[in-house]
Design a protein around this motif. Structure first.
Motif, short mmCIF file in Angstrom:
data_model
loop_
_atom_site.label_atom_id
_atom_site.label_comp_id
_atom_site.label_asym_id
_atom_site.label_seq_id
_atom_site.Cartn_x
_atom_site.Cartn_y
_atom_site.Cartn_z
N VAL A 130 0.85 -1.19 0.00
CA VAL A 130 0.00 0.00 0.00
C VAL A 130 0.89 1.24 0.00
CG1 VAL A 130 -1.76 1.30 1.26
CG2 VAL A 130 -1.85 -1.21 1.21
N ASN A 131 0.61 2.16 -0.91
CA ASN A 131 1.36 3.41 -0.97
C ASN A 131 0.87 4.35 0.12
OD1 ASN A 131 3.18 5.31 -1.92
ND2 ASN A 131 1.78 6.14 -3.45
N LEU A 132 1.79 4.83 0.95
CA LEU A 132 1.44 5.66 2.09
C LEU A 132 2.25 6.95 2.09
CD1 LEU A 132 1.68 2.85 4.79
CD2 LEU A 132 -0.46 3.85 3.97
N PRO A 133 1.75 7.99 2.76
CA PRO A 133 2.62 9.15 3.00
C PRO A 133 3.83 8.70 3.82
CG PRO A 133 0.32 9.65 3.54
CD PRO A 133 0.39 8.18 3.32
N LYS A 134 4.98 9.35 3.62
CA LYS A 134 6.17 8.98 4.39
C LYS A 134 5.87 9.11 5.89
CE LYS A 134 9.76 10.31 1.03
NZ LYS A 134 10.93 11.19 0.81
N PHE A 135 6.49 8.24 6.69
CA PHE A 135 6.26 8.28 8.13
C PHE A 135 7.54 7.91 8.88
CE2 PHE A 135 5.29 4.04 6.64
CZ PHE A 135 5.84 3.19 7.59
N LYS A 136 7.58 8.30 10.14
CA LYS A 136 8.77 8.03 10.96
C LYS A 136 8.36 7.97 12.43
CE LYS A 136 13.04 8.01 12.56
NZ LYS A 136 13.85 6.78 12.55
N LYS A 137 8.75 6.92 13.12
CA LYS A 137 8.51 6.82 14.56
C LYS A 137 9.54 7.67 15.29
CE LYS A 137 6.44 4.74 18.09
NZ LYS A 137 6.95 5.62 19.14
N ILE A 138 9.08 8.46 16.25
CA ILE A 138 9.98 9.33 17.01
C ILE A 138 9.95 8.95 18.47
CG2 ILE A 138 10.48 11.71 17.69
CD1 ILE A 138 9.28 12.64 15.08
N ASP A 139 11.03 8.40 18.96
CA ASP A 139 11.15 8.00 20.36
C ASP A 139 12.07 8.92 21.15
OD1 ASP A 139 9.50 5.64 20.10
OD2 ASP A 139 11.16 4.73 19.00
N LYS A 140 12.93 9.66 20.44
CA LYS A 140 13.84 10.60 21.09
C LYS A 140 14.10 11.76 20.14
CE LYS A 140 17.81 7.76 19.66
NZ LYS A 140 17.01 6.85 18.85
N ASP A 143 15.85 11.48 16.71
CA ASP A 143 15.19 10.82 15.57
C ASP A 143 14.78 11.82 14.50
OD1 ASP A 143 15.48 8.37 16.75
OD2 ASP A 143 13.48 8.37 17.66
N ILE A 144 14.65 13.09 14.90
CA ILE A 144 14.26 14.13 13.94
C ILE A 144 15.29 14.26 12.82
CG2 ILE A 144 13.88 16.63 13.69
CD1 ILE A 144 12.82 16.63 16.56
N ASN A 145 16.54 13.98 13.12
CA ASN A 145 17.61 14.13 12.12
C ASN A 145 17.44 13.19 10.94
OD1 ASN A 145 18.92 16.09 13.72
ND2 ASN A 145 19.97 14.51 14.91
N GLU A 146 16.64 12.14 11.10
CA GLU A 146 16.41 11.18 10.02
C GLU A 146 15.22 11.54 9.14
OE1 GLU A 146 16.28 7.20 11.56
OE2 GLU A 146 17.79 7.63 13.09
N VAL A 179 8.28 18.25 19.18
CA VAL A 179 8.66 16.92 19.66
C VAL A 179 9.16 17.00 21.10
CG1 VAL A 179 10.39 15.09 19.41
CG2 VAL A 179 9.09 15.87 17.43
N LYS A 180 9.94 18.02 21.41
CA LYS A 180 10.43 18.19 22.78
C LYS A 180 9.25 18.30 23.75
CE LYS A 180 13.53 21.03 25.60
NZ LYS A 180 14.43 22.21 25.63
N TYR A 181 8.24 19.07 23.36
CA TYR A 181 7.04 19.23 24.20
C TYR A 181 6.29 17.90 24.33
CZ TYR A 181 2.27 20.54 25.44
OH TYR A 181 1.04 20.61 26.04
N MET A 182 6.10 17.20 23.21
CA MET A 182 5.33 15.95 23.23
C MET A 182 6.05 14.87 24.03
SD MET A 182 4.02 16.02 19.26
CE MET A 182 2.88 14.61 19.33
N LEU A 183 7.37 14.77 23.88
CA LEU A 183 8.13 13.78 24.64
C LEU A 183 8.08 14.10 26.14
CD1 LEU A 183 11.30 13.28 22.40
CD2 LEU A 183 9.41 11.66 22.74
N LYS A 184 8.12 15.37 26.47
CA LYS A 184 8.03 15.78 27.87
C LYS A 184 6.74 15.29 28.50
CE LYS A 184 7.78 19.90 30.82
NZ LYS A 184 7.79 21.39 30.85
N HIS A 185 5.67 15.25 27.69
CA HIS A 185 4.36 14.84 28.19
C HIS A 185 4.03 13.39 27.82
CE1 HIS A 185 3.25 18.79 29.75
NE2 HIS A 185 3.89 19.30 28.72
N ASN A 186 5.08 12.62 27.51
CA ASN A 186 4.96 11.17 27.31
C ASN A 186 4.02 10.77 26.19
OD1 ASN A 186 6.71 10.55 29.59
ND2 ASN A 186 4.99 11.19 30.89
#
Length: 343
Positions: A130-140, A143-146, A179-186
């Motif tokens: 299935v063709n999808l929009p690009k996606f990336k899991k961010i755990d730290k 990860d934004i650098n990728e 991302v910094k804000y979202m990670l702070k709030h788990n």
């Protein structure tokens, strides 16, 4: 006319529980008694049901006994969940509901588990071609650098439905701050490329039977034009980036191309119940945002157009009737209405 007693949980807050009740109220060839529950008596849904019960949250140890007491007292034949915790409760207690001879609209445990994790859903569908929009899991934050795609949408990977903790990042600087804000709030984050326009956004419902056979589908082209339907709007030069709210309105329509693609996705995940696909149409292709393995917040809109899923489920599962997938094209808008309730 057969008498059927139906229980709808989580009927407050304007969520899909209330949508289910509105759909049930449109049925004119069944003798229905509608029982409703919620964790607060301050709910407009209380005015729409024949009998209302105040219940504790699902996490409360007394919840299970209270629900099954309500089922026994009211001779319930069918239960609809109106919240995600109650979806999980019914799913985890399927055998108990079967023993109580109570039908439900749930998809398979496997489909529910997969669809409640956006990242895992994307990965699985990608392996199926299935063709999808690009996606990336961010755990730290690193990860934004990728990430090599902007603008993008940052959202929770787990859970289903709603626009809470969903943000638009136009560039890396935006992404780092958010991302910094979202990670702070788990928040369990997945990033997805923002593609297409809000003028081509759809919600598509696909219904399948317990054997995975598609029974029918329905499309709504969303009108994201006002404060009621818009969650976030970001302007950048001549471009406007929009995230819709959980309150959908628009044109119930037939889009054979998109519906065929949505039905194919339902088959790929072996859906065995209701499925709600959020997407945009880009050059004739369905570009997926998320899949909610349940009835939609647009259930009553669909019912008004003739595709009444709660009615079809009851008639199919209890009365053994065939699924009627016909419906009319119709433009349906929403508003806010003041309702006086008794406390």
């Amino acid at each position: 006319m057969k008498k059927i007693n139906v229980l709808v949980t989580g009927i407050g807050g304007g969520s899909h529980g209330e949508q289910i009740i509105k759909s049930l109220k449109l049925i004119n060839d069944l003798d229905l008694t509608i029982i409703g529950t919620d964790v607060t008596s301050l709910t407009t849904g209380k005015n729409l049901v024949d009998k209302f019960y105040l219940v504790p949250y699902v996490a409360d140890k007394k919840y299970e006994k209270i629900i099954f007491d309500i089922i026994k007292e009211n001779n319930i034949s069918f239960i609809f969940h109106g919240s995600e915790p109650e979806l999980k409760f019914i799913s985890e207690n399927r055998e108990k509901f079967e023993n109580a001879n109570v039908k439900h609209p749930l998809n398979s445990k496997e489909a529910i588990s997969l669809c409640m994790n956006k990242y895992e859903t994307y990965k699985y569908l990608e392996t199926k071609g299935v063709n999808l929009p690009k996606f990336k899991k961010i755990d730290k934050i690193e990860d934004i650098n990728e990430i090599d795609f902007y603008p993008l949408v940052l959202k929770p990977s787990t859970g289903s439905g709603g626009s809470s903790d969903v943000y638009i990042a136009l560039d890396k600087e935006d992404c780092q701050l958010l991302v910094k804000y979202m990670l702070k709030h788990n928040v369990d984050i997945v990033a997805q490329h923002y593609i297409g326009t809000h003028e081509d956004e759809y919600t598509i419902g696909v219904s399948s039977d317990i054997n995975g056979k598609v029974l029918g589908s329905i499309a709504i082209k969303r009108f994201i034009t006002n404060a009621l339907s818009t969650y976030k709007k970001v302007r950048d030069q001549n471009n406007i980036y929009v995230i819709s709210s959980g309150i959908s309105q628009g044109k119930v329509c037939h889009n054979a191309n998109l519906q065929k693609q949505a039905e194919h996705i339902a088959e790929l995940i072996d859906s065995k119940g209701p499925l709600n696909i959020q997407c945009r149409e880009v050059n004739g292709e369905l570009m997926l945002f998320e899949i909610n393995p349940r009835l939609s917040g647009t259930t009553s809109l669909r019912a008004i157009a003739g595709y009444n899923e709660p009615e079809l489920m009851i008639k199919h599962q209890i009365l053994g009737e065939k699924w009627n997938h016909n419906y009319n094209n119709s433009t349906i808008m929403r508003t806010i209405e003041e309702v006086e309730i008794s406390e």
